[in-house]
Design a protein around this motif. Sequence first.
Motif, short mmCIF file in Angstrom:
data_model
loop_
_atom_site.label_atom_id
_atom_site.label_comp_id
_atom_site.label_asym_id
_atom_site.label_seq_id
_atom_site.Cartn_x
_atom_site.Cartn_y
_atom_site.Cartn_z
N UNK A 72 4.66 8.68 -5.21
CA UNK A 72 4.38 8.02 -3.94
C UNK A 72 4.23 6.50 -4.08
N UNK A 91 6.97 -3.95 7.69
CA UNK A 91 5.99 -3.76 6.61
C UNK A 91 4.57 -4.00 7.13
N UNK A 92 3.71 -2.97 7.10
CA UNK A 92 2.36 -3.11 7.65
C UNK A 92 1.52 -4.13 6.90
N UNK A 93 1.83 -4.35 5.65
CA UNK A 93 1.04 -5.29 4.86
C UNK A 93 1.73 -6.64 4.73
N UNK A 153 0.83 -1.22 0.00
CA UNK A 153 0.00 0.00 0.00
C UNK A 153 0.86 1.26 0.00
N UNK A 154 2.17 1.10 -0.25
CA UNK A 154 3.07 2.25 -0.41
C UNK A 154 3.15 3.12 0.84
N UNK A 155 3.10 2.48 2.01
CA UNK A 155 3.20 3.23 3.26
C UNK A 155 4.64 3.69 3.52
N UNK A 156 5.59 3.09 2.84
CA UNK A 156 6.97 3.57 2.89
C UNK A 156 7.71 3.28 4.19
N UNK A 157 7.17 2.40 5.02
CA UNK A 157 7.84 2.11 6.30
C UNK A 157 9.18 1.40 6.07
N UNK A 160 11.29 2.03 3.78
CA UNK A 160 12.31 2.92 3.22
C UNK A 160 13.37 3.27 4.26
N UNK A 182 10.27 5.55 -2.15
CA UNK A 182 9.01 6.00 -2.74
C UNK A 182 9.37 6.97 -3.86
#
Lengths: 401, 63
Positions: free
Chosen positions: B31, B54-56, B12-16, B18, B27
């Motif tokens: 985004x 990673x949240x997902x 979901x491209x939350x970028x955590x 990175x 990103x």
Amino acid sequence: MTKPVVIVGASMGGLRAAESLRRFGYSGPIIAIGEEPYPPYNRPPLSKEVLAAEVSLEAVAFPQRPATADVDWRLSTRVIGANLAGSSVETDKGDVIEYSKLIIATGLRAKRQDYPNNLFVGRHVIRGLDDALALRAALKPGAKVVILGSGFIGCETAATARKLGADVTVVGPAELPILRPLGREFASEVKRRQEHAGTEFLMGRRVVDLIGDAVVEGVVLDDGTQLPCDVFIEAIGSHPNIEWLEGQDIDLSNGVVCSSNLNARKASEGYWPDVYAVGDVASFPNPIFDDIPRRVEHWNIPTECAKYVGARVAAELAIEAGAEAEIPTADFKPIPSFWSDQFDMHILAFGLLGLADESRLIEGDINDDFVFGYYRAGKMVGVAGIGMRSVVQGYRKAFEA
Amino acid sequence: MIKIDVDMTKCQHYGQCVFEAPNVFKLNDDDKLEYTATADDSERANVEAAIDICPMQAIFIVD
């Protein structure tokens, strides 16, 4: 016999603590005790995928890693008491378990309000997998949904319910949704975009009673308004799971209050060197901001705490066993990180926005994508944006001094 | 050399990720997540930290 490291709480913080212990070389016994019947699972999909589609436990369970395959998971087990002076905990199965080190990872539970007509059928909270599965079954197209609470969880749930075709009314005591921590201007924009997508807000209102015989059929607001509903969701915050520690010499004034190295503070004086807390339940000072202990309910905190505590505990136990090891001396100063998805709003944030006495637009356009800076006495304490995620990320450097 | 795979249907491209492994994940200006499909062995610990955060739970090392 070697006493185990006991981890109370088998969610993400507990799992990451066990993994961290192994990564930093601890090979002795680990017992992890969790109240839910499930192995550690990932919560972010609960308010998203699980509500939106068929998702099983398997889809959200964290992968089991070889290094922690020998952890003794005691699931469906509640810790009912502790004897910190005697280094033991007691479970509802009647076991008293002595520990070498105790890691408290019991997290939070959803708060509920009491009503004169205190019905529970047709009434929901969102915290665990069971909550999400029950809510999913209730969120049918055309369902009338009332959400009490206009914070992040309330607003995210509103968006998900709208997308599933429900009629959604959010009731919140504040003047604007997510007013704290986002600030007035940002919060107004969230409200505007939510309303544009069909969410109705009744702000400055409270729910004082429920309507219905056995099943919730509506709610009564503090101004006497009656709102019929099929689904009532309470999203009014959370409560740390600390009752099992009551009566012990431990500071429970805000979760488990800890030192800067995450050792649990005594209520009397000093710290318990063999007791640590990680995650949402831990209240700790963060030198990035100041020396005031706070609980931080943000995504990366359990993992960061667990990494830090795992390294310390592994080193302490190695030294106790006569091996050479160095206890990490670096400060624990994680940069809080979180996001929120509501319709096509993708909010990304770093820092502790709630500490700010001032917030202002620093990039972009309030009607489109934008970034806000949050400042306390002129110093940046947080950054948040809608869209512009790579720009938001750039500001993270401000905290890395 | 390690091989990295991201399930882009989950991401979901939350970028955590990175911040855990900036040499591997970023990103872009839209985004969206971009990542290198392979990385030096010295990146393994960072990529493992990215997997954890990673949240997902969308990141994998393909061994």
